[in-house]
Design an enzyme around this catalytic site. Structure first.
Site, short mmCIF file in Angstrom:
data_model
loop_
_atom_site.label_atom_id
_atom_site.label_comp_id
_atom_site.label_asym_id
_atom_site.label_seq_id
_atom_site.Cartn_x
_atom_site.Cartn_y
_atom_site.Cartn_z
N GLN A 115 0.91 -0.92 -0.11
CA GLN A 115 0.14 0.07 0.52
C GLN A 115 1.02 1.26 -0.05
O GLN A 115 0.63 2.44 -0.18
CB GLN A 115 -1.29 0.08 1.20
CG GLN A 115 -1.71 -0.74 1.59
CD GLN A 115 -2.85 -1.24 2.55
OE1 GLN A 115 -3.46 -0.09 3.01
NE2 GLN A 115 -2.10 -1.49 3.86
N ASN A 116 1.78 0.51 -0.09
CA ASN A 116 2.84 1.85 0.81
C ASN A 116 3.55 2.74 -1.22
O ASN A 116 3.76 2.15 -2.65
CB ASN A 116 4.73 1.56 1.03
CG ASN A 116 3.85 0.97 2.73
OD1 ASN A 116 3.10 1.03 2.60
ND2 ASN A 116 4.78 0.48 2.94
N ASP A 169 6.82 4.65 -0.79
CA ASP A 169 7.71 5.46 -0.53
C ASP A 169 8.79 4.71 -1.60
O ASP A 169 9.87 5.26 -1.26
CB ASP A 169 8.18 5.11 0.72
CG ASP A 169 7.86 3.63 1.11
OD1 ASP A 169 7.80 3.32 1.98
OD2 ASP A 169 8.05 2.84 0.08
N HIS A 176 -1.22 1.72 -4.57
CA HIS A 176 -1.51 3.31 -3.90
C HIS A 176 -0.17 3.63 -5.58
O HIS A 176 -0.45 5.33 -4.80
CB HIS A 176 -1.64 3.53 -2.65
CG HIS A 176 -3.12 3.00 -1.35
ND1 HIS A 176 -2.52 2.32 -0.80
CD2 HIS A 176 -4.13 2.26 -2.03
CE1 HIS A 176 -4.04 1.75 0.30
NE2 HIS A 176 -4.71 1.85 -0.99
N CYS A 208 0.59 14.98 -15.40
CA CYS A 208 -0.06 15.59 -15.82
C CYS A 208 -1.42 14.80 -16.31
O CYS A 208 -1.73 14.00 -17.00
CB CYS A 208 1.09 16.53 -17.40
SG CYS A 208 -0.31 17.73 -18.10
N GLY A 237 2.94 -4.83 9.46
CA GLY A 237 2.35 -3.66 9.11
C GLY A 237 1.18 -2.33 8.17
O GLY A 237 1.47 -1.26 8.16
N GLU A 257 1.11 -4.32 17.07
CA GLU A 257 -0.30 -4.04 17.76
C GLU A 257 -1.20 -5.12 17.03
O GLU A 257 -0.60 -6.03 15.94
CB GLU A 257 -0.58 -2.61 17.69
CG GLU A 257 0.16 -1.53 17.68
CD GLU A 257 0.41 -0.83 18.74
OE1 GLU A 257 1.08 -0.89 18.99
OE2 GLU A 257 -0.76 -1.19 19.72
N ALA A 271 8.42 -4.51 12.64
CA ALA A 271 8.54 -5.47 11.45
C ALA A 271 10.49 -5.85 11.66
O ALA A 271 10.44 -7.20 11.40
CB ALA A 271 7.66 -4.52 9.91
N1 APR Z 1 6.87 -2.60 12.14
C1 APR Z 1 5.58 -2.83 12.44
N2 APR Z 1 4.53 -2.98 12.10
C2 APR Z 1 4.08 -1.37 12.54
C3 APR Z 1 5.48 -0.35 13.35
C4 APR Z 1 6.88 -1.24 12.95
N3 APR Z 1 7.86 -0.73 13.75
N4 APR Z 1 4.73 0.90 13.51
C5 APR Z 1 3.98 0.86 13.20
N5 APR Z 1 3.45 -0.33 12.97
C6 APR Z 1 1.99 -0.86 12.03
C7 APR Z 1 1.09 -0.05 13.06
O1 APR Z 1 0.29 -0.88 14.33
C8 APR Z 1 -0.41 -0.10 12.63
O2 APR Z 1 -1.36 -1.47 12.58
O3 APR Z 1 1.73 0.33 11.48
C9 APR Z 1 0.60 0.22 11.29
C10 APR Z 1 -0.38 1.42 10.22
O4 APR Z 1 -1.31 1.98 10.02
P1 APR Z 1 -1.72 2.65 8.98
O5 APR Z 1 -0.69 3.72 9.33
O6 APR Z 1 -3.02 2.68 8.83
O7 APR Z 1 -1.01 2.51 7.80
P2 APR Z 1 -1.74 1.33 6.23
O8 APR Z 1 -2.59 0.26 7.32
O9 APR Z 1 -0.95 0.92 5.31
O10 APR Z 1 -2.80 2.58 5.95
C11 APR Z 1 -3.66 2.23 4.48
O11 APR Z 1 -4.68 4.48 4.53
O12 APR Z 1 -3.95 6.72 4.47
C12 APR Z 1 -4.42 5.61 3.58
O13 APR Z 1 -3.09 5.06 1.54
C13 APR Z 1 -2.70 5.12 2.98
O14 APR Z 1 -1.76 3.00 2.46
C14 APR Z 1 -2.14 4.07 2.60
C15 APR Z 1 -3.65 3.11 4.07
#
Ligand code: APR
Length: 246
Positions: free
Chosen positions: A101-102, A104, A119, A127, A188, A216, A233
């Site tokens: 989903q990243n 980066d 994503h 453009c 994550g 979590e 991770a």
């Molecule tokens: N290692 C593993 N997991 C981790 C760590 C770590 N060091 N630190 C945090 N996390 C976990 C958190 O517990 C949480 O469950 O990563 C997750 C981050 O959640 P989000 O920020 O919601 O990320 P994500 O699920 O990828 O969001 C999905 O939301 O805003 C949109 O497009 C954006 O791709 C993104 C999508």
């Protein structure tokens, strides 16, 4: 935990098709904040700056935040151990693909080849008028918003805004991978965003064992997860790598 990691390594070695589904959490140890949770970006920024309709009406205003969130933070982020272990698993034939989903680009920078970007990718701009695509490295983001050389239109980052469709090829490939998976690592992610969070669900429905790596609980944990490796991770994948690459 050690026993669970050893068991996971055994499952991966026996698996004929293993995929990884990654979210913002895998890049936290590279210094990129997640979107949700205690230090989440959405606590600091209003997600409307990434709402497509709002962006189209307020491109200049949104670019100030887009630069801060996606170009200032991301600029000097490097792949961390977690990205590197996944890349090595692919090289050793232990991982068939990553659905991320990243945006980066860190999986690719770690050396992973089979990466499906659900994503999009922040390293590309496009453009909306003439369709010309650019690499973000062509721009100095001190001067925003970046404009198209053809028609002067404000360029949009080539990642998906809220309200925007998922790139067709990434969508199709991701669900095809999920249907083939015997093991699916879920790393994550809160699992709060659709349709991305349907990818691990599809893997589960297709008979895959779900291994979650997250400090979590998430929306996946109670519904899908077979083994929850509770931790960061980088730390978990380093230990997993010791069993996989021995
Ligand atoms: N290692 C593993 N997991 C981790 C760590 C770590 N060091 N630190 C945090 N996390 C976990 C958190 O517990 C949480 O469950 O990563 C997750 C981050 O959640 P989000 O920020 O919601 O990320 P994500 O699920 O990828 O969001 C999905 O939301 O805003 C949109 O497009 C954006 O791709 C993104 C999508």
């Amino acid at each position: 935990m050690e026993k669970l990691i050893k068991k996971t390594a055994g499952l991966i070695k026996k698996s004929n098709y293993t995929i990884a589904f990654t979210g913002a959490g895998i890049s936290v140890e590279s210094g990129i904040p997640p979107f949700r949770g205690e230090h989440g970006l959405w606590n600091k920024y209003n997600p409307e700056v990434l709402d497509l309709e709002y962006y189209l009406q307020n491109s200049e205003k949104c670019w100030k935040y887009i630069r801060e969130i996606f170009y200032d933070f991301f600029a000097d982020a490097n792949p961390n151990l977690a990205h590197q272990v996944l890349a090595k698993m692919e090289k050793e034939g232990l991982l068939n693909s990553i659905i991320t989903q990243n945006i980066d680009n860190l999986h690719q920078e770690a050396g992973s080849k089979a990466v499906h970007e659900f994503h999009g990718n922040s390293k590309k701009l496009k453009c909306l008028k003439c369709g010309k695509r650019y690499s973000s490295s062509e721009f100095d983001f001190k001067f925003i918003p970046p404009k198209c050389v053809n028609d002067g239109e404000i360029l949009k980052p080539d990642f998906i805004f809220f309200g925007e469709g998922i790139p067709e090829d990434a969508y199709a490939n991701s669900f095809a991978e999920a249907e083939k998976a015997e093991v699916c690592l879920v790393i994550g992610s809160t699992g709060e965003v659709m349709p991305a969070s349907h990818v691990p669900r599809t893997a589960k429905q297709s008979g895959a064992t779900i291994i979650e790596i997250n400090p979590e609980e998430s929306m996946f944990t109670k519904q899908l997860t077979d083994i929850h490796l509770k931790g960061k991770a980088g730390e978990i994948l380093l230990k997993l790598g010791e069993y996989l690459f021995e």
